[in-house]
Design an enzyme around this catalytic site. Structure first.
Site, mmCIF file in Angstrom:
data_model
loop_
_atom_site.group_PDB
_atom_site.id
_atom_site.type_symbol
_atom_site.label_atom_id
_atom_site.label_comp_id
_atom_site.label_asym_id
_atom_site.label_seq_id
_atom_site.Cartn_x
_atom_site.Cartn_y
_atom_site.Cartn_z
ATOM 1 C CG MET A 82 -1.859 -1.058 1.337
ATOM 2 S SD MET A 82 -2.786 -0.764 2.784
ATOM 3 C CE MET A 82 -3.746 -2.191 2.874
ATOM 4 C CB SER A 121 -8.675 -3.785 -3.656
ATOM 5 O OG SER A 121 -9.044 -2.737 -2.766
ATOM 6 C CG ASP A 122 -2.290 -2.410 -1.977
ATOM 7 O OD1 ASP A 122 -2.514 -1.793 -0.924
ATOM 8 O OD2 ASP A 122 -1.136 -2.672 -2.372
ATOM 9 C CD1 TRP A 123 -6.088 1.467 2.849
ATOM 10 C CD2 TRP A 123 -6.154 -0.669 2.231
ATOM 11 N NE1 TRP A 123 -6.695 0.751 3.858
ATOM 12 C CE2 TRP A 123 -6.752 -0.569 3.496
ATOM 13 C CE3 TRP A 123 -6.102 -1.929 1.643
ATOM 14 C CZ2 TRP A 123 -7.278 -1.648 4.197
ATOM 15 C CZ3 TRP A 123 -6.625 -3.022 2.328
ATOM 16 C CH2 TRP A 123 -7.199 -2.877 3.584
#
Length: 708
Positions: free
Chosen positions: A1, A276-278
């Site tokens: 992230m 999901s990644d941020w």
């Protein structure tokens, strides 16, 4: 992230005490089960999830597919009231909130907590039990901060030594990363929390990380970059997978149906949730829903109710697709008792004193002695020591979603003074190399503490100790400083605090080199104990150190790294890390697996079969020490599938007293002899016999045998 929220680029900033898993501030959602058939604990988690999804309204369904907190990721470093992510539930149905926290190998990022050594230091222990102990600290503190999901471990393979997030990883070898990751996951999930392995798949650089397209052949993908994730799923039974920002072979990681649905779920049998990644990982609505992205974090961008409703109206997705995504996440929540237990309290009652002691011990286990000419180490009590360098008086750590604000710190200078006594230590910050040389000349031993600066969202610009980064220009030309000190004092020891490999052009001028990584909040005490021989240096290199920058894997061609036209080609195939050096016959400065002890060991009695290799390890020295024997196999090439000269297939760690021997066994399964055959799209046994090699590094092989 990411570490910030610029352009919606959010950060994935986001043994345990059993009592922490039952304490809560409110009753369990299913404490009042009337009218809630999903509260029947005799039903399987999947059935319970289907029942509660059926009871949701359309609006409620769309609101549950993304997180709800923009502020948490920004405030979590300093304030324990905030965390990386929150997904609000549905009170009328008893669906609880879901709390996610950045909590990888370096600790829990939610206000001040125990700052552990970096993931690379943990990998350097070559000890799965150490991974379990680190995870126990994380589980304890994450639970006492009221969390459900810990955003770790990071098992991305080190492809380039310039990687900004190299410090988070478990190194360059897929077997080492797999075994450390599995041990970490098992401990966290045994404590009742969900581990979230990241960043799936092939997330290997920070340069252009939000859009870079990693072009990788299927054999390389399977054998190198997917291997730690496969182990996390099949062996670790990981509850959650985080997909990354990058693209793989033209498809975004969070909407690549072939990998998310085909490989992860259908081939590996993953039945958890994909997150999901941020911020910028979900590239589109329809593709992500269809591929199997269950939750967008930290808030909806592609998974907003209007975007989802539009896709439903156009027929691009169906309500069955929505239900499948919700059922995957809720099934995991049922499986981990989130409906049946009270919510954990954010009480801050973790065992901080105990955890700090564990952090120090783990740091000691990861410290790696690279050079020790003439027995300059360990230092004798009473030796007059000059400590030099700005980094000696700093707490060094990687920056980003894995950064943990420590509850307290001990710098190397503080640790050395406490161990040696103030009267035996002089200090110079190294800002004036000549003054530093004068300080060194007046001492019996000079200890130069040097560091690099690694951060999420930025790869390092070079591997020297003088170029710095855009985020940290405070250390100056440390290579020149080391040269000046070594010229003034023949007994110069360099202590490195780095988040990855660095160049050591001054190595021949120094007598000792100690790699301590980012050693955590008690790193200074750990460094001092190793320097003075109170404990044996327990680390071995999980990454190769190149002699020159051009020697490193993926160097020399922009198409290979950092990429051209938004595309990076993994042309080296399976030959990364030590495989690269072996295949190209390049001598590294310090090879993978290397690390010295204050005693000596001998390996004897190799016996090799198709199911196991055994050797006897004997401490032939005069001190207790830590041995780390390593098994490598050399497989024969098949048509279209060249093999590197050796591949790590086993490792273990043993503490031995002088004269003590122990027989160690490296189990082997069919996969140890297999390669991914791109023609048949399946694992296939390498032809002929395999060469078994046991030694103390990838370049120091003591015993060989043949397995047919």
């Amino acid at each position: 992230m990411a570490t910030g929220l610029t352009s919606l680029a959010f950060s994935d900033t986001g043994a345990s005490r059993p009592a922490s898993l039952t304490a809560g501030t409110s009753a369990a959602p299913c404490a009042t089960p009337k009218g809630r058939p999903w509260c029947d604990t005799s039903l399987p988690p999947g059935t319970r999830a289907k029942l509660v999804v059926k009871a949701l309204t359309g609006d409620e369904k769309l609101a549950l597919l993304a997180g709800d907190d923009l502020v948490g990721p920004l405030r979590a470093t300093d304030d324990a009231r905030f965390r990386a992510g929150t997904v609000h539930g549905v009170a009328r149905l008893g669906i609880p909130d879901l709390y996610l926290v950045d909590a990888g190998s370096m600790g829990v990022k939610q206000g001040p907590n125990t700052a552990l050594a970096a993931g690379l230091s943990l990998a350097a222990t070559f000890d799965t039990a150490a991974a379990g102990r680190a995870a126990g600290v994380v589980a304890d503190e994450a639970a006492h901060r009221g969390n459900d999901v810990v955003l770790g471990p990071a098992v991305d393979i080190v492809r380039t030594p310039k990687g900004g997030r190299t410090f988070e990883s478990y190194g360059e070898d897929p077997l080492l990363a797999s075994r450390m990751g599995v041990a970490w996951i098992r401990t966290v999930q045994k404590a009742g929390l969900l581990a979230e392995v990241k960043h799936f798949p092939a997330n290997n650089q920070e340069e252009n990380r939000y859009a870079v397209n990693a072009v990788i052949d299927q054999r390389t993908l399977r054998e190198i970059y997917l291997a730690p994730f496969e182990a996390a799923v099949r062996q670790g039974k990981v509850a959650s997978v985080m997909c990354g920002y990058n693209l793989v072979n033209g498809r975004p990681s969070c909407s690549g149906k072939t990998l998310l649905d085909g490989v992860l779920r259908k081939q590996w049998g993953f039945d958890g949730m994909v997150v999901s990644d941020w911020g910028l990982a979900a590239k589109d609505t329809e593709g992500s829903i269809k591929a199997g992205l269950d939750l967008e974090m930290p808030v909806g961008v592609r998974y907003t109710p209007p975007a989802l409703a539009s896709a439903l109206t156009s027929g691009k997705i169906t309500w069955a697709d929505i239900d499948a995504r919700l059922q995957a996440r809720l099934r995991v929540m049922f499986a981990y008792g989130m409906f049946d237990k009270p919510k954990r309290a954010n009480d801050g009652e973790a065992g901080y004193t105990r955890n700090a002691a564990t952090a120090q011990d783990l740091a000691e286990q990861g410290i790696t002695l690279l050079k020790n000419t003439g027995g300059v180490l360990p230092l004798n009590t009473g030796t007059k020591v000059a400590v030099i360098g700005r980094a000696a008086d700093q707490f060094r750590s990687g920056i980003g979603s894995m950064y943990v604000k420590p509850t307290s710190t001990t710098t190397p200078l503080q640790g050395i003074i406490a161990r040696a006594g103030a009267g035996n230590v002089t200090y110079n910050d190294g800002s004036d190399p000549q003054a530093a040389a004068d300080t060194a000349r007046a001492a019996q031993v000079a200890v130069v503490v040097a560091a690099d600066a690694r951060a999420e969202d930025a790869d390092v610009t070079c591997l020297t100790l003088k170029c710095g980064t855009a985020k940290d220009q405070t250390l100056g030309d440390q290579d020149a400083l080391i040269d000046a000190v070594a010229a003034a004092n023949p007994n110069t020891v360099v202590v490195l605090q780095t988040g990855g490999p660095v160049l050591t052009p001054w190595a021949a001028k120094t007598k000792g080199i100690v790699e301590t990584w980012y050693a955590g909040q008690r790193g200074g005490a750990a460094i001092a104990r190793v320097l003075y021989g109170d404990t044996d240096p327990g680390g071995r290199l999980p990454v190769s150190f190149p002699a020159t920058e051009g020697d490193a894997p993926a160097s020399g061609d922009p198409a290979h790294y950092p990429g051209t036209g938004g595309k990076v080609t993994y042309a080296e195939g399976v030959n990364i890390g030590y495989r690269h050096y072996d295949t190209r016959k390049i001598t590294p400065a310090f090879p993978f697996g290397h690390g010295l002890s204050y005693t000596t060991f001998k390996l004897t009695g190799l016996k090799a079969t198709r199911t196991a290799v055994t050797v006897t390890v004997t401490n032939t020295g005069k001190r207790r020490g830590l041995a780390v024997p390593q098994l490598y196999l050399g497989l024969r090439a098949a048509p279209g599938a060249a093999q590197p000269p050796k591949q790590l297939k086993g490792f273990t760690k043993a503490g031995l007293a002088p004269g003590q021997s122990v027989k160690v066994t490296f189990p082997l399964d069919a996969r140890a002899f297999a390669y991914w055959d791109q023609r048949t799209r399946a694992w296939k046994r390498a032809p002929g016999c395999a060469k078994a090699m046991v030694g103390t590094s990838s370049r120091t092989i003591d015993l060989t045998g043949t397995i047919c």
